[in-house]
Design an enzyme around this catalytic site. Structure first.
Site, mmCIF file in Angstrom:
data_model
loop_
_atom_site.group_PDB
_atom_site.id
_atom_site.type_symbol
_atom_site.label_atom_id
_atom_site.label_comp_id
_atom_site.label_asym_id
_atom_site.label_seq_id
_atom_site.Cartn_x
_atom_site.Cartn_y
_atom_site.Cartn_z
ATOM 1 N N ASP A 252 1.562 2.180 -2.188
ATOM 2 C CA ASP A 252 0.500 3.095 -2.622
ATOM 3 C C ASP A 252 0.694 4.521 -2.087
ATOM 4 O O ASP A 252 1.303 4.687 -1.027
ATOM 5 C CB ASP A 252 -0.879 2.547 -2.221
ATOM 6 C CG ASP A 252 -1.053 2.358 -0.709
ATOM 7 O OD1 ASP A 252 -0.167 1.806 -0.065
ATOM 8 O OD2 ASP A 252 -2.104 2.786 -0.180
ATOM 9 N N THR B 145 -6.741 1.700 -3.272
ATOM 10 C CA THR B 145 -7.461 0.566 -2.649
ATOM 11 C C THR B 145 -6.902 -0.793 -3.043
ATOM 12 O O THR B 145 -7.030 -1.754 -2.289
ATOM 13 C CB THR B 145 -8.943 0.577 -3.062
ATOM 14 O OG1 THR B 145 -9.019 0.553 -4.499
ATOM 15 C CG2 THR B 145 -9.653 1.811 -2.520
ATOM 16 N N HIS C 96 0.893 6.465 1.609
ATOM 17 C CA HIS C 96 1.077 5.320 2.508
ATOM 18 C C HIS C 96 2.523 4.809 2.439
ATOM 19 O O HIS C 96 3.129 4.451 3.443
ATOM 20 C CB HIS C 96 0.087 4.215 2.114
ATOM 21 C CG HIS C 96 -0.155 3.212 3.185
ATOM 22 N ND1 HIS C 96 -0.940 2.102 2.997
ATOM 23 C CD2 HIS C 96 0.291 3.143 4.471
ATOM 24 C CE1 HIS C 96 -0.956 1.396 4.129
ATOM 25 N NE2 HIS C 96 -0.229 1.998 5.029
ATOM 26 N N GLU D 290 -8.651 7.002 0.651
ATOM 27 C CA GLU D 290 -8.387 5.916 -0.303
ATOM 28 C C GLU D 290 -8.883 6.322 -1.681
ATOM 29 O O GLU D 290 -10.002 6.835 -1.820
ATOM 30 C CB GLU D 290 -9.142 4.640 0.115
ATOM 31 C CG GLU D 290 -8.581 3.948 1.336
ATOM 32 C CD GLU D 290 -7.451 2.959 1.024
ATOM 33 O OE1 GLU D 290 -7.073 2.816 -0.160
ATOM 34 O OE2 GLU D 290 -6.947 2.347 1.989
HETATM 35 ZN ZN ZN Z 1 -2.583 2.118 1.763
#
Ligand code: ZN
Length: 245
Positions: A148, A28, A138, A96
């Site tokens: 991330d 996050t 990601h 997330e």
């Molecule tokens: Zn992300």
């Protein structure tokens, strides 16, 4: 498995009733769950602008909240690409993990959070056909923009729990590795075969690959962004074991 339901309108129908075939993992980059949730629920504007969401968020203590129905398209991946597919949001379920990230002090993912992630992924994969090769971060699908879930995320642990893949290079992979170290073109071709975005620059692909498959690079002296034979052997294992999709 206990899942708290909270609904956001930051989502839409999946065009053409596309079924999710990717699982995308994020952090996050907020101090806590509430701060990320503020963005998801539209209570605060996201610093990068735009409306964001994910299907699930897992807190550091392992509690799981669902914001978007799996049948709907959530807004977590942005401009993204993998294996010839551009709109990853359309094709994925996004998870997330609460972590302060780069901005507030990146830290290891607690065991409770990883255990909850394993349970949630197994649950999702019992409902959808998701190839282990399409369990990604990601940074894999947006290597020039995103870091991330980062090099502290234990992909190997996840693979040992049956989620995603972890390369186990053999003789053949080690033999091919020197080619990749020497020859930028064969290295690039290997990255594209695995699924990376052809538009991404070489250094971004190398670092994104390292974050996922060769995190040792971040503890080696000048390891980040440098291709060595151990890393290249893992890449070749992925090339060899890539499923025909
Ligand atoms: Zn992300």
């Amino acid at each position: 498995m206990k899942i708290i339901r909270k609904e956001t309108d930051h989502c839409e129908e999946r065009k053409g009733s596309v079924k999710p075939t990717f699982l995308i993992i994020h952090y996050t980059e907020t101090k806590n769950l509430t701060d990320a949730e503020d963005y998801f629920m539209g209570r605060k504007d996201h610093p990068e602008g735009g409306r964001v969401s994910a299907h699930y968020m897992i807190d550091q203590d392992g509690s799981i909240v669902q914001y978007v129905d799996e049948a709907k398209r959530a807004w977590h991946a942005g401009v993204s690409h993998w294996g010839g597919i551009d709109d990853i949001n359309l094709h994925s379920i996004g998870i997330e993990l609460v972590n302060p990230g780069r901005k507030y002090g990146y830290q290891p993912f607690p065991v409770q959070q990883m255990d909850a992630l394993v349970r949630l992924c197994k649950d999702i994969m019992s409902r959808h056909i998701i190839s282990p090769h399409r369990v990604l971060g990601h940074s894999d699908v947006a290597p020039t923009r995103k870091q991330d879930p980062g090099e502290l995320f234990k992909w190997q642990t996840l693979a040992q729990a049956g989620i995603g893949v972890w390369p186990e290079p053999g003789e053949e992979d080690r033999r091919m590795a020197s080619d990749y170290v020497r020859d930028k073109n064969s290295l690039k071709e290997a990255f594209l075969t695995v699924g990376f975005d052809p538009q991404a620059d070489m250094n971004s692909m190398v670092v994104a690959f390292q974050r996922h498959f060769y995190p040792e690079a971040f503890t080696e002296l000048d390891g980040k962004g440098r291709v060595n034979e151990t890393m290249a052997a893992r890449l070749h294992w992925l090339v060899r074991n890539r499923p025909n999709l």
